[in-house]
Design a protein around this motif. Sequence first.
Motif, short mmCIF file in Angstrom:
data_model
loop_
_atom_site.label_atom_id
_atom_site.label_comp_id
_atom_site.label_asym_id
_atom_site.label_seq_id
_atom_site.Cartn_x
_atom_site.Cartn_y
_atom_site.Cartn_z
N ARG A 179 0.84 -1.20 0.00
CA ARG A 179 0.00 0.00 0.00
C ARG A 179 0.87 1.25 0.00
N HIS A 180 0.40 2.25 -0.74
CA HIS A 180 1.16 3.48 -0.85
C HIS A 180 0.18 4.63 -1.08
N LYS A 181 0.53 5.82 -0.64
CA LYS A 181 -0.29 7.00 -0.93
C LYS A 181 0.61 8.11 -1.45
N THR A 182 0.06 8.86 -2.42
CA THR A 182 0.80 9.91 -3.09
C THR A 182 0.02 11.21 -3.01
N LEU A 189 -0.75 14.38 -4.78
CA LEU A 189 -0.61 14.95 -6.11
C LEU A 189 -0.62 16.47 -6.11
N SER A 190 -1.25 17.08 -5.09
CA SER A 190 -1.25 18.53 -4.91
C SER A 190 -1.52 18.80 -3.44
N ASP A 191 -1.79 20.03 -3.08
CA ASP A 191 -2.03 20.35 -1.68
C ASP A 191 -3.18 19.54 -1.10
N ASN A 192 -4.22 19.30 -1.92
CA ASN A 192 -5.39 18.57 -1.44
C ASN A 192 -5.59 17.22 -2.10
N PHE A 193 -5.14 17.08 -3.34
CA PHE A 193 -5.42 15.88 -4.13
C PHE A 193 -4.54 14.72 -3.65
#
Length: 402
Positions: free
Chosen positions: A177-180, A182-186
Amino acid sequence: MNSSILQKVVSFACISVFFSINAQQTNAPRFGKGLFNLVGEDSTWTMKVGLRFQTLASSSWDAENGLSNPSSSMLIRRSRLKFDGFAFSPKLEYKIELGLSNRDQSGASEYTSDAPRYILDAVLKWNFYENFVLWFGQTKLPGNRERVISSANLQMVDRSLLNSRFNIDRDIGIQLRHKTKLSDNFLMKEIFSISQGEGRNITTGNEGGHQFTGRIELLPFGNFENKGDYKGSDLKFEQNQKLSFAFGYNINKNAVRTRGSQGSYMSTNEGLYATDISNIFIDAMYKFKGFSFMAEYANRDAKAPLAKNFDGTLTGDEVQIGNGLNLQTGYLISKTLELSARYTNVTLNRNITGSGAENQYTLGVSKYISGHNLKVQTDISYTDIGSKTNELLYRIQVDMHF
């Protein structure tokens, strides 16, 4: 003393030992946060012990020509012990969940050594690098959202027909599992799993191939409050709109059960029948100021869905291929009272199953006395079962979660 009585005695003894531990070594959290917490003397391990149960009463009627053939039942739908914490390092977490009710333990077969299936979850979670976490053991696969939502946190009395027909449930293996950001909120979350392919508590080895599961979740407005993307109802009353959209794919190579890692085994005159079975899941969760909406779509297909004997004759077993759609919404008219509604359609291949589509319409009311930890839920469902007799179902359930 038979094995069943012995198992109960051992379970009771284990619980008694936990409760007899010196009070100075435990602390009692507030209601819903576990029975008690344990911390190692050198703080190298922790354990939170929890208990929950659901008491369900239901009545049903045939709804073709008035209400006929009434039936009713009461049962302990679920009763479970939960243990979680970390071992050696906060980066190495674990979870154990045991099922104690008859429904929790059902499904004994020769492939589970004809034994009750006590173990629901037994998994290690290792945060080995930045946002990468490796799970190892038996737990839920990253399938449809409704299945991954804990039964303790459901918006209605129980899950939908889509879940009962298409979920891939639990299996033993590994998950990455991983989380990225992509922007301040995304936010994007990615999950990949390799597992044995035959479900939980299998003891006789892998009869078919393995199954591979991938899932990507997109959260354009950031994380939900208190992991609300995997909880029914907007009990946190999100002050900003929150949305999670996900796509998942699962393939079970040389699967030997009618629903991949679930369902009955497909037997032939020369052993088990095997075929590749694939599942597609698309789902979304939206919450804003007490309003919630969840949508799910599921599809199952198979390379060769009709099980055949060596000579080519049909065995009568078949893979349950088809589609499912579930739409569910709820609104909290106060902080403790919610109205909810659900529409579910399940369409299995008529040429294989001999039955038509199922359409179910459900209205529900939930009273949250202490959030999901103590609640009373009731719902009424009308099911249009195609070629079979339509059904009216009423249920009421009390849920308590320590």
